[in-house]
Enzyme design. Structure first.
Site, mmCIF file in Angstrom:
data_model
loop_
_atom_site.group_PDB
_atom_site.id
_atom_site.type_symbol
_atom_site.label_atom_id
_atom_site.label_comp_id
_atom_site.label_asym_id
_atom_site.label_seq_id
_atom_site.Cartn_x
_atom_site.Cartn_y
_atom_site.Cartn_z
ATOM 1 N N SER A 213 0.675 -6.331 -1.765
ATOM 2 C CA SER A 213 1.425 -5.251 -2.359
ATOM 3 C C SER A 213 2.355 -4.525 -1.386
ATOM 4 C CB SER A 213 0.457 -4.232 -2.954
ATOM 5 O OG SER A 213 -0.388 -3.689 -1.948
ATOM 6 N N SER B 171 -3.075 -7.584 1.052
ATOM 7 C CA SER B 171 -1.782 -6.932 0.832
ATOM 8 C C SER B 171 -0.976 -6.661 2.099
ATOM 9 C CB SER B 171 -1.976 -5.606 0.083
ATOM 10 O OG SER B 171 -2.332 -5.864 -1.244
ATOM 11 N N LYS C 206 4.296 2.291 3.894
ATOM 12 C CA LYS C 206 4.113 1.952 2.473
ATOM 13 C C LYS C 206 4.060 3.237 1.648
ATOM 14 C CE LYS C 206 0.889 -1.042 -0.151
ATOM 15 N NZ LYS C 206 -0.315 -1.898 0.009
#
Lengths: 83, 468
Positions: B146, B170, B76
């Site tokens: 996310s 997330s 990420k």
């Protein structure tokens, strides 16, 4: 500013967040701007409508938290003795 | 050989270890897969092709380091990497390059993984914008967030595993909506050192993994877990061998079910039916379902949201005053909201967290629970064109958010599809620091079902040419 001065948001109508009472909040952009001043924040004028809506949604969502009797609950956010 | 798009970490590791596949070959195949799929799904912000190939070449000439040796992993875009920008999905951090790897990335590299690229996320993980990433099960649908790129890349095989973070769901949310396995380990199990603080609420945040299978989750977690003195929240606890009891089954396991919270009007009927079927399967495998009540959970979303908003706002106070127009408006409004919250509300939220933790701990003890099982989300994914991020991303996490408050490990495993063919996730929540049991339950379920062997049909139709 007069056109969008008054923002009405019904807590439950605009959110699917869980349970609790369903208060109605009316917040004006002037209310929000005043809150910003109190918090020493420079809020952008173009954010005030969205912020009023977000704040109203948040206040509706946290109503169960504000209603709950938490006076006997100790403040302890460590994790060592958890589940 | 299994097509690359269908290859998981454990199978690739077997091929690499046996010499049937080299790290360079696997990396090249993954890069080709990225090249073919990225124009459609947009999972990556940056692909580190040269460094990845250089690493793979080196690994092919060094002794085997373990099951991640030569495995391409995506991370990420909030994990600092010394060889690529880390922008946390925001113009505020455009071009920011850290000179050091994040703790979890360093451990990945030490274990022999090939960090193949940085992956798309919501701006500062706040969930207030619509990322460019598309869900391969239906390109019109939200890919989750996310950690948006992580779930999608694993689902279509443009990475074999991904690192994400989970402050309210997330990792588990993208796993649920992309049909992958998303593991949020216990709080402090994996170092947060070297992640972007502004994309985090430190008391709720966890580093987690996205993988194709539960076994892969165990392998990835093993590599990144453990005490890190650079992270004040890191737990000083022995890291167990996560693979050891993975196949031990769940006979006589006691699994809590709490329909009082994890059902009702919020729950989509397709999701409810799939999860109920998963419960029956767990029973058939020998587990005992124990009905429980957790009344304090009604305070979980209000408390967690309040804490998250306040902790995030603190990190942005200077930037938002000096560079407000570099934020997306939704993110900026969320941060402004956090800065306006009264202290009394934050204090009540922390008391509610203590109440929830105590009630959950007591229930686990009293009922002798090994884990709790719930739907991961109340719904499947939603159409991007109809999505209102300010409302909808929050509405998806009432079942995941409580476990960020309590710090318990929680994992989403695929358990079915909605009528229109969108994946559904089953969540398994364990005792504190007991990822082993969570993984064992997930593996027992996975072994008896085929959901993890189903691949994005949109992906299969379009990406057949790159299946290698």
């Amino acid at each position: 500013m007069d056109d969008w001065n008054r923002v009405e948001v019904v807590g439950r109508e605009d959110t699917t967040l869980p349970r609790g009472r369903e208060p109605e909040f009316e917040l004006t952009v002037d209310d929000v701007a005043r809150l910003g001043k109190l918090a020493s924040l420079h809020l952008l004028e173009e954010d005030l409508v969205l912020l009023a809506e977000a704040l109203a949604r948040h206040l509706a969502m946290v109503a169960p938290l504000m209603d709950a009797d938490l006076t006997q609950v100790p403040l302890d956010v460590t994790f060592e003795d958890g589940a | 050989m299994t097509a690359l798009g269908h290859l998981g970490i454990s199978e690739a590791a077997r091929l690499l270890h046996s010499g049937a596949l080299s790290a360079v070959e696997l990396t090249e195949m993954t890069l080709r897969r990225i090249e073919m799929t990225e124009p459609i799904v947009h999972a990556y912000t940056c692909v580190m092709s040269e460094r990845a190939l250089e690493t793979a070449r080196r690994l092919d000439n060094t002794p085997w380091r373990g099951p991640l040796h030569g495995i391409p992993i995506g991370v990420k875009d909030l994990f600092c990497t010394e060889d690529a920008p880390t922008e946390a999905g925001s113009r505020i951090l455009a071009g920011f390059v850290c000179r050091h790897d994040a703790g979890a990335v360093r451990r990945l590299r030490d274990a022999g993984a090939v960090v193949i690229g940085k992956q798309v996320m919501h701006e500062f993980a706040a969930g207030q914008n619509v990322p460019p990433t598309r869900n391969p099960w239906n390109l019109e649908y939200y890919p989750g967030g996310s950690t948006a790129g992580g779930g999608v890349s694993v689902a279509i095989g443009s990475s074999l595993g991904a690192l994400g973070t989970d402050t309210g769901g997330s990792v588990r949310k993208p796993a649920s909506v992309t049909g992958t396995v998303g593991l949020k380990p216990a709080y402090g199990r994996v170092s947060l050192h070297g992640t972007i603080r502004a994309a985090s609420a430190p008391s709720l945040d966890h580093v987690g993994t996205l993988t194709r299978t539960v076994k892969d989750a165990a392998l990835l977690l093993q590599a990144i877990s453990g005490r890190d003195t650079d992270d004040e929240h890191s737990v000083d606890a022995v890291v167990p061998d996560y693979a050891r009891d993975l196949e031990a089954g769940i006979k006589d396991c006691r699994l809590g079910v709490a329909p009082g919270y994890f059902a009702g009007p919020l729950l989509d009927p397709d999701v409810g039916a799939a999860v109920e079927e998963a419960f029956y399967m767990l029973q058939r495998l020998g587990a005992k379902l124990v009905p429980i009540e957790l009344p304090s959970l009604k305070l979980a979303v209000p408390a967690a949201t309040t804490i998250l908003l306040a902790e995030m706002a603190i990190a942005h106070r200077e930037w938002i005053a000096e560079r407000p127009y570099e934020y997306g408006q939704g993110t900026r409004v969320m941060l402004e909201l956090g800065a306006l919250l009264p202290c009394a509300q934050i204090e009540r939220a922390n008391r509610a967290r203590a109440l929830i933790r105590a009630e959950v701990a007591e229930t686990f003890r009293r009922e002798r629970l090994d884990a709790l099982v719930t739907p991961t989300l109340p719904c499947a994914s939603m159409r991007l064109c109809e999505m209102r991020p300010a409302v909808d991303t929050a509405s998806m996490i009432p079942y995941t958010f409580p476990w960020n408050l309590t710090g318990q490990p929680a994992m989403s495993v695929p358990c079915g599809f909605t009528s229109p063919g969108l994946p559904i996730g089953l969540q398994i929540v364990g005792r504190l620091l007991d990822e082993q049991t969570v993984l064992r339950i997930g593996r027992a379920y996975e072994r008896e079902t085929a959901w993890h062997e189903m691949f994005a049909h949109m992906g299969a139709a379009r990406f057949d040419g790159v299946s290698d």
